[in-house]
Write an enzyme that holds these catalytic residues in place. Structure first.
Site, PDB file in Angstrom:
ATOM      1  N   ASN A  22      32.759  46.166 -23.293  1.00 48.41           N
ATOM      2  CA  ASN A  22      32.412  44.754 -23.494  1.00 48.41           C
ATOM      3  C   ASN A  22      32.370  44.554 -25.014  1.00 48.41           C
ATOM      4  O   ASN A  22      31.503  45.116 -25.691  1.00 48.41           O
ATOM      5  CB  ASN A  22      31.038  44.485 -22.890  1.00 48.41           C
ATOM      6  CG  ASN A  22      30.866  43.129 -22.269  1.00 48.41           C
ATOM      7  OD1 ASN A  22      29.787  42.831 -21.781  1.00 48.41           O
ATOM      8  ND2 ASN A  22      31.876  42.279 -22.274  1.00 48.41           N
ATOM      9  N   CYS A  83      23.488  37.675 -22.798  1.00 47.95           N
ATOM     10  CA  CYS A  83      24.519  38.699 -22.638  1.00 47.95           C
ATOM     11  C   CYS A  83      23.851  40.053 -22.861  1.00 47.95           C
ATOM     12  O   CYS A  83      23.382  40.341 -23.965  1.00 47.95           O
ATOM     13  CB  CYS A  83      25.648  38.481 -23.638  1.00 47.95           C
ATOM     14  SG  CYS A  83      26.920  39.757 -23.585  1.00 47.95           S
ATOM     15  N   ASN A  85      25.040  43.395 -22.673  1.00 42.62           N
ATOM     16  CA  ASN A  85      25.728  44.326 -23.560  1.00 42.62           C
ATOM     17  C   ASN A  85      25.797  43.771 -24.980  1.00 42.62           C
ATOM     18  O   ASN A  85      25.741  44.532 -25.952  1.00 42.62           O
ATOM     19  CB  ASN A  85      27.133  44.636 -23.038  1.00 42.62           C
ATOM     20  CG  ASN A  85      27.095  45.565 -21.844  1.00 42.62           C
ATOM     21  OD1 ASN A  85      26.252  46.443 -21.751  1.00 42.62           O
ATOM     22  ND2 ASN A  85      28.016  45.358 -20.911  1.00 42.62           N
ATOM     23  N   CYS A 208      29.732  44.174 -17.880  1.00 38.58           N
ATOM     24  CA  CYS A 208      28.852  43.007 -18.001  1.00 38.58           C
ATOM     25  C   CYS A 208      27.420  43.507 -17.842  1.00 38.58           C
ATOM     26  O   CYS A 208      27.050  43.988 -16.766  1.00 38.58           O
ATOM     27  CB  CYS A 208      29.180  41.953 -16.954  1.00 38.58           C
ATOM     28  SG  CYS A 208      28.054  40.530 -16.998  1.00 38.58           S
ATOM     29  N   GLY A 209      26.633  43.415 -18.901  1.00 37.72           N
ATOM     30  CA  GLY A 209      25.288  43.970 -18.885  1.00 37.72           C
ATOM     31  C   GLY A 209      24.334  43.280 -17.932  1.00 37.72           C
ATOM     32  O   GLY A 209      23.638  43.934 -17.143  1.00 37.72           O
TER      33      GLY A 209
END
Length: 270
Positions: A22, A83, A85, A208-209
């Site tokens: 990412n 978000c 990451n 996608c964290g």
């Protein structure tokens, strides 16, 4: 350099970071020298052919009550929700800049976050917001881990057309107006394999964290796992781990753990 010939161009120093694939453009904006004017600036910087190329852009800004503030833009140029990451990458960035050492408290769009960073600066454990509500949409789970997520368990995820199926769900009548991130998960025994279609990027990303966080919580609920839990997750860009407490009702002490690495830095005209 960007293909931009405006007379009021200025050079901006940027850093490119990635966390499990990412990737993000980061700018130290404590001086407020980077003036966000419109979506097109971020859109150009994130463009993989005509710009630097990334899933999003973050500004690290000063804040009187926290170590720093994180301002996140999706690759479409619009201000985004949390978000995960990106949060881990900006913590590594703050350490690189000498703002923090091994721990931090910073502010993001969904509120304050605590994080720990390794001595080398390339591994970050980021505390996420507590989660209380998980809903069902058919067989899928819907929850918010700082961003809204749809989690669906599938088989043969490696060969699945995540782009087409994720896009269809993201744009169905239920979710089209606000958008939703669509996660597909396959239980592979000792770990979960996850692929995600992200709103804002409008494509599948390598990780996608907030998505893998949502998956870990949803699967714990589905499997009726309680207590202090750890979930290992594999994404296209590498490996992540989610640690959390679940009492059968609420999720707390949620940490998103994984790599955050500086790729390169440079100057660009904006």
């Amino acid at each position: 350099m960007l293909n931009n010939t405006s007379a009021d161009q200025q050079h901006t120093h940027f850093y490119k970071y990635q966390g499990a694939g990412n990737d993000f453009v980061l700018i130290d904006n404590r001086s407020l020298s980077f003036q966000y004017k419109d979506n097109n600036i971020v859109l150009q910087l994130c463009d993989r052919r005509f710009g630097i190329g990334s899933d999003g852009l973050m500004l690290l800004q000063g804040h009187p009550e926290y170590d720093f503030e994180m301002l996140y833009f999706n690759a479409d140029g619009k201000l985004g929700s949390m978000c995960g990451n990106g949060g881990r990458c900006i913590v590594a960035f703050a350490k690189h800049l000498g703002i923090i050492d091994s721990e931090t408290n910073f502010l993001a769009v969904d509120g304050p976050h605590y994080a720990k960073v390794s001595a080398e600066g390339n591994w970050v454990d980021l505390q996420m917001i507590d989660v209380k509500d998980i809903e069902k949409d058919g067989s899928a789970y819907v929850l918010n881990t700082g961003s809204p997520h749809y989690v669906n368990q599938v088989a043969d995820l490696k060969d699945m057309d995540v782009f087409s199926m994720g896009k269809e769900i993201r744009n169905n009548p239920t979710y089209k107006a606000e958008g939703i991130n669509v996660n597909f998960v396959e239980d592979q025994g000792d770990h979960l394999f996850v692929r995600t279609f992200e709103r804002g990027v409008e494509d599948e990303t390598y990780a996608c964290g907030t998505g893998v966080t949502a998956v870990a919580l949803a699967m714990a609920k589905a499997n009726e796992q309680h207590g202090s839990l750890k979930t290992d997750i594999t994404v296209l860009g590498g490996k992540l781990r989610i640690e959390f407490d679940y009492d059968g009702k609420d999720f707390s002490n949620i940490f998103l753990c994984g790599p955050a690495e500086l790729v390169f830095e440079g100057d660009v005209k904006v």
